[in-house]
Design a protein around this motif. Structure first.
Motif, PDB file in Angstrom:
ATOM      1  N   PHE A  16       0.843  -1.200   0.000  1.00 62.92           N
ATOM      2  CA  PHE A  16       0.000   0.000   0.000  1.00 62.92           C
ATOM      3  C   PHE A  16       0.874   1.243   0.000  1.00 62.92           C
ATOM      4  CE2 PHE A  16      -2.198   3.532   1.834  1.00 62.92           C
ATOM      5  CZ  PHE A  16      -3.485   3.459   1.343  1.00 62.92           C
ATOM      6  N   ALA A  21      -0.421  -1.611  -6.153  1.00 61.21           N
ATOM      7  CA  ALA A  21      -1.727  -2.282  -6.118  1.00 61.21           C
ATOM      8  C   ALA A  21      -1.594  -3.754  -6.474  1.00 61.21           C
ATOM      9  CB  ALA A  21      -2.709  -1.586  -7.048  1.00 61.21           C
ATOM     10  N   MET A  24      -0.605  -5.667  -3.478  1.00 57.72           N
ATOM     11  CA  MET A  24      -1.739  -5.845  -2.570  1.00 57.72           C
ATOM     12  C   MET A  24      -2.643  -6.957  -3.091  1.00 57.72           C
ATOM     13  SD  MET A  24      -2.601  -1.831  -1.842  1.00 57.72           S
ATOM     14  CE  MET A  24      -4.147  -2.141  -1.019  1.00 57.72           C
ATOM     15  N   HIS A  34     -14.546  -6.942   0.283  1.00 55.50           N
ATOM     16  CA  HIS A  34     -14.036  -5.644   0.714  1.00 55.50           C
ATOM     17  C   HIS A  34     -15.203  -4.849   1.289  1.00 55.50           C
ATOM     18  CE1 HIS A  34     -12.240  -1.506  -0.444  1.00 55.50           C
ATOM     19  NE2 HIS A  34     -11.936  -1.820   0.788  1.00 55.50           N
ATOM     20  N   CYS A  52      -8.830   0.232  -5.957  1.00 54.99           N
ATOM     21  CA  CYS A  52      -7.445   0.701  -5.850  1.00 54.99           C
ATOM     22  C   CYS A  52      -7.133   1.719  -6.936  1.00 54.99           C
ATOM     23  CB  CYS A  52      -6.470  -0.469  -5.932  1.00 54.99           C
ATOM     24  SG  CYS A  52      -6.478  -1.533  -4.477  1.00 54.99           S
ATOM     25  N   SER A  53      -7.608   1.457  -8.138  1.00 54.04           N
ATOM     26  CA  SER A  53      -7.380   2.373  -9.253  1.00 54.04           C
ATOM     27  C   SER A  53      -8.026   3.727  -8.984  1.00 54.04           C
ATOM     28  CB  SER A  53      -7.924   1.760 -10.538  1.00 54.04           C
ATOM     29  OG  SER A  53      -7.757   2.644 -11.607  1.00 54.04           O
ATOM     30  N   GLY A  56      -6.162   5.626  -6.260  1.00 53.52           N
ATOM     31  CA  GLY A  56      -4.896   6.148  -6.734  1.00 53.52           C
ATOM     32  C   GLY A  56      -5.022   7.446  -7.510  1.00 53.52           C
TER      33      GLY A  56
END
Length: 136
Positions: A16, A21, A24, A34, A52-53, A56
């Protein structure tokens, strides 16, 4: 064989903090759940990767003061940490992003199976975050 859940979670947070990513995702089971703070449940690695995308692009975060707690049988773990972040791009339904910085205590609960993370449940105080980014 019992897996060291604490080591798995430490690797997750190293990835992280490195903005990795893929690192992870490599630690997640295909059927990962999640549980999002004040949101729904994302099922599977693909949806976690999308999250995650998005994160970011909208946020730049580093976690500090990480303390990991792990069950001896390797099936559960938890972590407490401080989120040091910058709000980069406006998230729908949230205040406008202008590069505001924030510091937020948070925690995550994990479930593991065969050395892979099967559940990620993160909690933080959204009202505190909104107050910080709105005041900046």
């Amino acid at each position: 064989m019992t897996v060291d859940a604490g080591a798995v979670i430490a690797a997750y947070y190293r990835a992280f903090n490195a903005g990795d990513a893929d690192g992870m995702l490599a630690l997640l089971a295909d059927d990962v759940e999640h549980h999002v703070n004040e949101g729904g449940i994302r099922h599977g690695k693909a949806l976690f990767a999308e999250f995650c995308s998005h994160m970011g692009v909208s946020y730049r975060e580093t976690l500090t003061d990480i303390v990991i707690f792990a069950a001896p049988d390797g099936t559960r773990a938890a972590a407490e940490f401080t989120v040091n972040g910058e709000y980069l791009q406006t998230d729908p339904g949230l205040p406008e992003a202008k590069g505001q910085r924030y510091i937020l205590p948070a925690g995550t609960f994990f479930a593991l199976r065969d050395g892979l993370i099967t559940r990620v449940t993160t909690y933080y105080n959204l009202s505190d975050w909104v107050k910080q980014v709105s005041a900046a």
